[in-house]
Design a protein around this motif. Structure first.
Motif, mmCIF file in Angstrom:
data_model
loop_
_atom_site.group_PDB
_atom_site.id
_atom_site.type_symbol
_atom_site.label_atom_id
_atom_site.label_comp_id
_atom_site.label_asym_id
_atom_site.label_seq_id
_atom_site.Cartn_x
_atom_site.Cartn_y
_atom_site.Cartn_z
ATOM 1 N N ALA A 192 0.820 -1.210 0.000
ATOM 2 C CA ALA A 192 0.000 0.000 0.000
ATOM 3 C C ALA A 192 0.852 1.257 0.000
ATOM 4 N N THR A 210 -3.557 -1.149 8.617
ATOM 5 C CA THR A 210 -4.953 -0.951 8.257
ATOM 6 C C THR A 210 -5.782 -0.429 9.416
ATOM 7 N N ARG A 236 -4.099 4.901 9.425
ATOM 8 C CA ARG A 236 -4.444 5.124 8.028
ATOM 9 C C ARG A 236 -4.043 6.507 7.546
ATOM 10 N N GLY A 257 -4.239 1.276 -2.410
ATOM 11 C CA GLY A 257 -3.909 -0.055 -1.959
ATOM 12 C C GLY A 257 -4.493 -0.378 -0.605
ATOM 13 N N ASP A 258 -5.783 -0.105 -0.386
ATOM 14 C CA ASP A 258 -6.423 -0.345 0.900
ATOM 15 C C ASP A 258 -6.335 -1.821 1.253
#
Length: 650
Positions: free
Chosen positions: A125, A141, A146, A154-155
């Motif tokens: 990500a 995540t 975040r 790119g979650d």
């Protein structure tokens, strides 16, 4: 042959992925058992109520049982909900890194994505740098993390963390080969069961640390301790499965990466070991003295190249590495290598020394060209001033020769006279005769001006200090003589030696006073850092509410203390030897043809006639440990240093 053939690689990769998946299911079964145990009283209460409605469980006893089980079920469900809420909201630990936006390193992002395509795995990500010689994938995540890579897309994919020394020392091909096994780990990380197991373990780990969070009132802290105990039990139950799961993920990634740059990776692994050795020497020998002076080298990663080049030259490895230095370095993949190097250098100071999060008047960057003047010379003169401050506090008088010099001030003669002890063969009745002999010897070695003050000063200062040493109290305990006493049962021979009178009581008293003064200075420095950290934390929270994402974002610890101290606390004798060495270097710079310098592998160095004075340390130790000034006097005479002349302090 399995590592070379395609079939063996596929089999090994499949075995690692299956092993990781089975261990992930074992971790999730622990979570399922905990959930089942939490709802068990509620299930029993439902059965009892159902039996009452159907007429099977009737009577006063069953009614009482229903009430008891219902109350128990409510309490257990409330406790389980509180534990689940804390685990879900607890902020997992994140490695302090320098976050790189794609605009700051488009070529590096392109290299990583191309590598992921060749490996057939999802791309990371985001990319972050750490001031260490290692690389790994880190899941960020969680909602608390975040904001660090909100612009990269790119979650759900992990963040690729790269050791910053690799970018400056390795070539582009070597970096690609080293990162291949790491990037290959994004494949197993995308598996839903493995991702869920990792989130559960990270949540438990974060919940264990909740009771230590600041700002909790007594009631909430008591509840946090209960939640922490439950999380600790669950973490202990799934610890072994989680470790085996990570081993399986690593094995699968390693097998998959063998299809990409396998031959180059063997050569690149040699560079990893070399980079680690040079980075460690650069931090402990070069950067640490600057950090202690309130300066932080702004180009540590560029300095590691000089350190490794010097290491290769000394070990006669330069010929083997000269060809690779002509290739493109990996730092060219960055748009602004200087800004990134400065950010990682500041983060290294925070991690390994506990420095402030932002530069300031007492925490300023220093370039390598200014290091000798800004760090080395200033360090020597600060240590020399501290040494004379302690001598003044102990009531040590000036040496006899110090008052006959051109100007009154701190002299090296005063320090040497205080640390000099009478020779063992000189009894009390012959001490008066020892003075002229010492004076004549000093005159023949160091010149007439040195000899005029050294002999008499040694007599007039050392004897009273030796008698007054027992009155200092606990100060000598700071010296190394106190340490063997703690392990005396294991070393009876050394214990017998410790029962004897110290060889140099004046050095013990001076070392203890130096340790106490440095402890007070360090406490004051930490207090200033704590205040700066509070303001930085407030500014960081304010920045999170903004919409602009900078190219380089630093994520780090909330507290000011170093997470990875480079060296254990120094003993009193070590501190005294460093301060005496600094005094000698100041005298050499002020009275002889000497200058401060920088050795890339050994740190601050004294240059005499352009050559490093490597033989000074043992002579200073002879004075500090044994009270013998003759080796140091001979060195001073040979180099033309005049110890009776005052030196300039800070």
């Amino acid at each position: 042959m399995n590592g070379v053939s395609g079939t063996g690689s596929v089999v090994g990769e499949e075995w690692g992925a299956r092993a990781a998946h089975s261990r992930a299911l074992a971790v999730l079964r622990v979570r399922g058992r905990a959930l089942g145990l939490a709802v068990l009283p509620a299930a029993v209460a439902v059965v009892l109520y159902a039996g009452g409605v159907t007429g099977h469980f009737t009577g006063a006893a069953w009614d009482a049982a229903r009430w008891v089980v219902t109350v128990l079920a409510v309490l257990v469900l409330l406790a389980a909900a509180a534990v689940a809420l804390v685990i879900a909201r607890a902020r997992p630990a994140a490695t302090p890194t320098v976050e790189l936006a794609e605009t700051a390193a488009p070529d590096l992002y392109r290299l990583v994505r191309d590598l992921a395509d060749r490996l057939g795995v999802p791309a990371p990500a985001a990319i972050a740098l750490t001031p260490d010689c290692d690389s790994w994938l880190e899941d960020r995540t969680h909602r608390a993390h975040r904001h660090l890579h909100r612009t990269s897309g790119g979650d759900g994919a992990p963040v690729l963390v790269i050791g910053s020394p690799f970018l400056w020392w390795m070539r582009v091909g070597e970096l690609r080969a080293v990162l291949a096994p790491v990037v290959a780990g994004t494949g197993p990380a995308a598996q839903p069961d493995i991702a869920a197991a990792r989130r559960f373990v990270r949540g438990l780990d974060a919940a264990v640390a909740v009771p230590r969070s600041p700002g909790l009132d007594p009631v909430r802290r008591l509840g946090a301790h209960g939640v922490g105990q439950v999380a600790r039990v669950l973490l202990r139950a799934c610890r072994g499965h989680a470790a085996e799961m990570e081993r399986g993920v690593a094995a699968a990634g390693s097998e998959r990466a063998q299809a990409v740059d396998y031959g180059v990776r063997i050569v690149a692994q040699e560079q990893v070991g070399l980079a680690y050795a040079g980075w460690d020497r650069l931090l402990t020998r070069v950067a640490l003295p600057a950090w202690r002076m309130g300066r932080w080298p702004a180009k540590l990663d560029a300095g590691v190249v000089s350190a490794l080049t010097e290491l290769s030259r000394r070990d006669r490895l330069a010929e083997g590495f000269s060809s690779r230095l002509g290739e493109r370095p990996a730092c060219d993949l960055l748009e602004e290598p200087g800004a990134v190097d400065e950010a990682t250098s500041l983060l290294a100071a925070r991690l390994f020394h506990g420095g402030p999060a932002e530069p300031g008047p007492d925490w300023a960057p220093v370039e390598w060209s200014q290091y000798p003047e800004e760090v080395v010379d200033r360090k020597w003169r600060t240590d020399a001033a501290r040494l004379h401050q302690v001598l003044d506090g102990l009531g040590v008088a000036e040496a006899a020769g110090g008052r006959t010099s051109d100007a009154a001030g701190p002299t090296l003669t005063r320090v040497m006279a205080h640390l000099t002890t009478p020779r063992p063969d000189a009894g009390p009745e012959t001490e008066s005769e020892a003075g002229p002999e010492t004076e004549s010897e000093a005159g023949s070695e160091a010149g007439s001006e040195v000899g005029a003050g050294s002999g008499t000063g040694s007599e007039s200062v050392s004897a009273p200090e030796s008698e007054a040493a027992p009155e200092i109290g606990p100060a000598p305990e700071a010296g190394p003589e106190a340490a063997p006493g703690l392990v005396a049962p294991d070393f009876p021979d050394e214990d017998d030696e410790d029962d004897e009178e110290p060889v140099n009581p004046a050095a013990d008293a001076l070392a203890g006073a130096l340790s106490a003064l440095l402890a007070r200075e360090e406490a004051a420095r930490e207090a200033r850092v704590v205040a700066a950290a509070e303001s930085a934390r407030t500014a960081e929270k304010a920045d999170r509410t903004g919409t602009a994402a900078p190219h380089v974002v630093v994520s780090g610890p909330d507290g000011p203390l170093p997470l990875f101290p480079l060296q254990p606390p120094r003993t009193g004798r070590d501190l005294l030897a460093d301060h005496v060495t600094a005094m000698v270097c100041c005298a050499a710079v002020d009275t002889a043809e000497a200058a401060p310098g920088l050795d890339w592998l050994d740190g601050p160095a004294l240059l005499v006639g352009g050559e490093r004075a490597a033989d000074l340390g043992p002579r200073v130790l002879a004075l500090v440990e044994d009270g013998d000034p003759e080796p140091l006097r001979a060195w001073l005479a040979r180099t033309g240093v005049r110890p009776e002349k005052p030196v300039r302090l800070v």
